[in-house]
Scaffold this motif. Structure first.
Motif, PDB file in Angstrom:
ATOM      1  N   GLY A 302       0.746  -1.633  -0.249  1.00 24.00           N
ATOM      2  CA  GLY A 302      -0.288   0.036  -0.058  1.00 24.00           C
ATOM      3  C   GLY A 302       1.020   0.996   0.188  1.00 24.00           C
ATOM      4  O   GLY A 302       2.274   1.323  -0.136  1.00 24.00           O
ATOM      5  N   CYS A 331      -3.834  -3.377  -0.276  1.00 25.61           N
ATOM      6  CA  CYS A 331      -4.351  -2.010   0.911  1.00 25.61           C
ATOM      7  C   CYS A 331      -4.887  -1.220   0.600  1.00 25.61           C
ATOM      8  O   CYS A 331      -3.826  -0.446  -0.182  1.00 25.61           O
ATOM      9  CB  CYS A 331      -4.279  -2.812   2.266  1.00 25.61           C
ATOM     10  SG  CYS A 331      -2.168  -2.743   2.448  1.00 25.61           S
ATOM     11  N   TYR A 332      -5.698  -0.012   1.050  1.00 22.15           N
ATOM     12  CA  TYR A 332      -5.355   1.196   0.260  1.00 22.15           C
ATOM     13  C   TYR A 332      -5.848   1.921   2.825  1.00 22.15           C
ATOM     14  O   TYR A 332      -6.598   0.917   3.091  1.00 22.15           O
ATOM     15  CB  TYR A 332      -7.110   1.735  -0.452  1.00 22.15           C
ATOM     16  CG  TYR A 332      -7.536   2.984  -0.267  1.00 22.15           C
ATOM     17  CD1 TYR A 332      -6.662   4.060  -0.858  1.00 22.15           C
ATOM     18  CD2 TYR A 332      -8.512   3.467   0.229  1.00 22.15           C
ATOM     19  CE1 TYR A 332      -6.143   5.247  -0.902  1.00 22.15           C
ATOM     20  CE2 TYR A 332      -8.368   5.044   0.501  1.00 22.15           C
ATOM     21  CZ  TYR A 332      -8.158   5.302  -0.474  1.00 22.15           C
ATOM     22  OH  TYR A 332      -8.113   7.123  -0.431  1.00 22.15           O
ATOM     23  N   CYS A 372      -8.166  -3.249  -3.919  1.00 21.97           N
ATOM     24  CA  CYS A 372      -7.411  -3.349  -2.992  1.00 21.97           C
ATOM     25  C   CYS A 372      -8.257  -3.710  -1.834  1.00 21.97           C
ATOM     26  O   CYS A 372      -8.016  -2.825  -0.876  1.00 21.97           O
ATOM     27  CB  CYS A 372      -6.860  -1.301  -2.897  1.00 21.97           C
ATOM     28  SG  CYS A 372      -5.663  -1.021  -3.322  1.00 21.97           S
TER      29      CYS A 372
END
Length: 574
Positions: A302, A331-332, A372
């Protein structure tokens, strides 16, 4: 019920005082000198710092934290929380030759936070004493090396009166598109985001037991939200063990990271996309033979665009050492939401949308959009039209808006920016939303991030995301450094807006500048139908980046206009 991480640490120190909270690899190597800190020791050190702060009447004020990589930062940060002092993590000075940009940032942060005390390591405090000519405001601020605070000071510590709404620390944003702002993260925000990380990354009691409490390996800078709130504070939240080492030691020898994962066999470890690329550049068969990455369950990715090409190549290369494709965990998140907003599913491969599903990438599989993940329980993510401020249907690209208990209180002493960013309203939804400034779309409930709202390149009425152009450029020639390209538009006069690409290239490739530029030009033309105005190849480390490593496109554009870039060659424009 715990009101803060201070309560959580107190519980762990009481129930498992001898368990190792953190081990620190002082040289970055598993066979080098190692420092360890148990939960009992951590609680005592943090209370000693807290008591020192309380005795000087600093509760409720701000403390700037300026530490070299190491465990003393963790004790000081938790000490601030235990004193009811607002911690302000900062980037420590690197000596008398501390660069101008870093000095300006430190000066701005000290003034904006109105810090009354600076906590740091002995060497940092000594360096600050030599910088009073450049930073005269230092003379009015108390400075202390926390190693000099004795453990016995902990005996006078008093538990602070904290609530969920009390501000725990100010996380200054990296400023990839604007001047840094201090995000007010409350104790309630912190606890909720630790819940989200725990839930989304599968940090269950059963998993913790399976891994013998060895849950994290991290080299990420602890003054940044990803390194601090992820590996460092989730360790406290869970009562587990984390292995840490310096970001500098990682950059010097990137394969120290997978070596540490192989040695300590944690469940979770990760970083920005560029970190995986650096490991790829140094991987050799002999190194791979010595690694065992089979226990690595969550390899989070991320903080910058996640590249499908990176996921594929890393899996292909490190699969020989037991790395599994399903371990990749895009991921975000963002500082304004404390940290994590969405994350993938543990043990499930990342979702890739091929070119015909996600945009004009000329069928290149390596340019597919990477999902994400999904939001955690009690987190709402919607896609909104930024102009009309209305929710868009699934599949349409717009601004990412977020609501939930992890959304921070606002920006420190900036009511206007707080109102604009944290107080958005959306028809059909109750409560307020955080406007992230990021663009993306939802598909089957999963978030796909496509770019920054303010970085959009509009050519002939068509929107182009700069990271798409940057990816096409980087894939066009091996001499271009991954994650070190900036694409932006400039005013071409009667020709309207035109794209410019600035890319870092190894100095020894300067003789190939014209060939490299031609490759970049062709790749962008074929993939995006654009004619690039100019391609500037520059020396490594010269493209402006934020403290978290994000490309500063506006700053690069300004350097381009001011002719202050550091080109290795001057390829002719078409």
């Amino acid at each position: 019920m715990a009101r803060s991480l201070v309560d959580v640490l107190t519980t762990h120190a009481s129930q498992q005082p001898e368990r190792t909270a953190y081990r620190y690899l002082l040289t970055g190597d598993c066979d080098g000198e190692i420092q360890e800190l148990s939960y009992g020791q951590l609680a005592r050190r943090s209370r000693a710092v807290a008591a020192w702060l309380q005795e000087r009447g600093l509760a409720g004020s701000r403390a700037m934290l300026l530490y070299p990589p190491g465990l003393e930062f963790v004790s000081a940060f938790l000490g601030c929380l235990a004193a009811g002092v607002v911690a302000v993590p900062g980037v420590p000075p690197q000596g008398r030759a501390h660069n101008h940009r870093a000095l300006v940032r430190t000066k701005r942060l000290l003034a904006d936070a109105d810090a009354r005390v600076i906590l740091g390591g002995r060497e940092v405090i000594d360096v600050l004493g030599a910088l009073t000519h450049d930073l005269p405001e230092l003379d009015a601020i108390t400075r202390v090396a926390t190693e000099d605070i004795p453990d016995d000071a902990a005996d006078s510590w008093r538990a602070p009166d904290l609530t969920a709404d009390s501000v725990a620390f100010l996380q200054y944003t990296s400023g990839s598109t604007s001047a840094p702002r201090g995000v007010m993260v409350t104790h309630g925000n912190l606890l909720d985001n630790e819940r989200i990380i725990t839930e989304r990354m599968g940090h269950t009691p059963e998993t913790i037991a399976e891994y013998g409490h060895e849950m994290f390996v991290s080299w990420l800078p602890v003054y940044h939200d990803m390194g601090l709130i992820g590996p460092v504070l989730n360790t406290i939240h869970l009562g587990v063990t984390a292995t840490l080492f310096s970001p500098l030691h990682f950059l010097q020898q990137p394969l120290r990271w997978p070596a540490a994962v192989s040695r300590y066999r944690p469940h979770t470890s990760g970083g920005p996309n560029f970190a995986y690329e650096l490991c790829l550049k140094h991987a050799t068969p002999g190194v791979l033979d010595a690694l065992d990455l089979s226990s690595w369950k969550v390899a989070f990715n991320g903080a910058e665009p996640v590249r499908a090409a990176t996921l594929r190549r890393f899996t292909e290369t490190f699969g020989a050492a037991g790395f599994r494709r399903a371990a990749f965990y895009p991921c975000y998140g963002l500082a304004e939401a404390t940290l994590m907003v969405t994350g993938g599913s543990v043990d499930a491969p990342a979702t890739l949308l091929e070119a015909d599903e996600s945009g004009p990438h000329a069928g290149a599989a390596d340019a597919a959009a990477v999902g994400c993940g999904r939001p955690a329980t009690d987190v709402t993510v919607v896609i909104a039209d930024p102009e009309r401020q209305e929710e868009l249907p699934e599949g349409e690209t717009g601004e990412i808006w977020v609501s939930g208990a992890s959304v921070a209180k606002g920006y420190w002493r900036n009511a206007v920016a707080t109102r604009e960013t944290f107080r958005a309203k959306l028809p059909g939804h109750e409560g307020r939303f955080l406007r992230t400034g990021d663009l993306g779309f939802l598909r089957d409930g999963e978030l796909f991030v496509t770019g920054r709202l303010k970085d959009l390149i509009v050519i002939d009425g068509r929107n182009h995301y700069p990271q798409d152009l940057e990816l096409s450029a980087e894939l066009s020639h091996p001499a271009l450094r991954p994650g070190c390209t900036a694409a932006f538009s400039v005013d071409g006069g009667v020709d309207g807006e035109q794209p410019v690409v600035v890319a870092e290239v190894a100095p020894e490739a300067a003789g190939e500048a014209e060939t490299i530029a031609d490759r970049v030009r062709s790749a962008i033309g074929e993939a995006h139908g654009l004619s690039v105005r100019e391609i500037v190849l520059v020396h490594p480390g010269t493209i402006p980046k934020t403290s978290s490593g994000k490309i500063q496109r506006r700053a690069t554009r300004a350097a381009y206009h001011e002719s202050t870039l550091s080109p290795v060659g001057a390829p002719a424009a078409p």
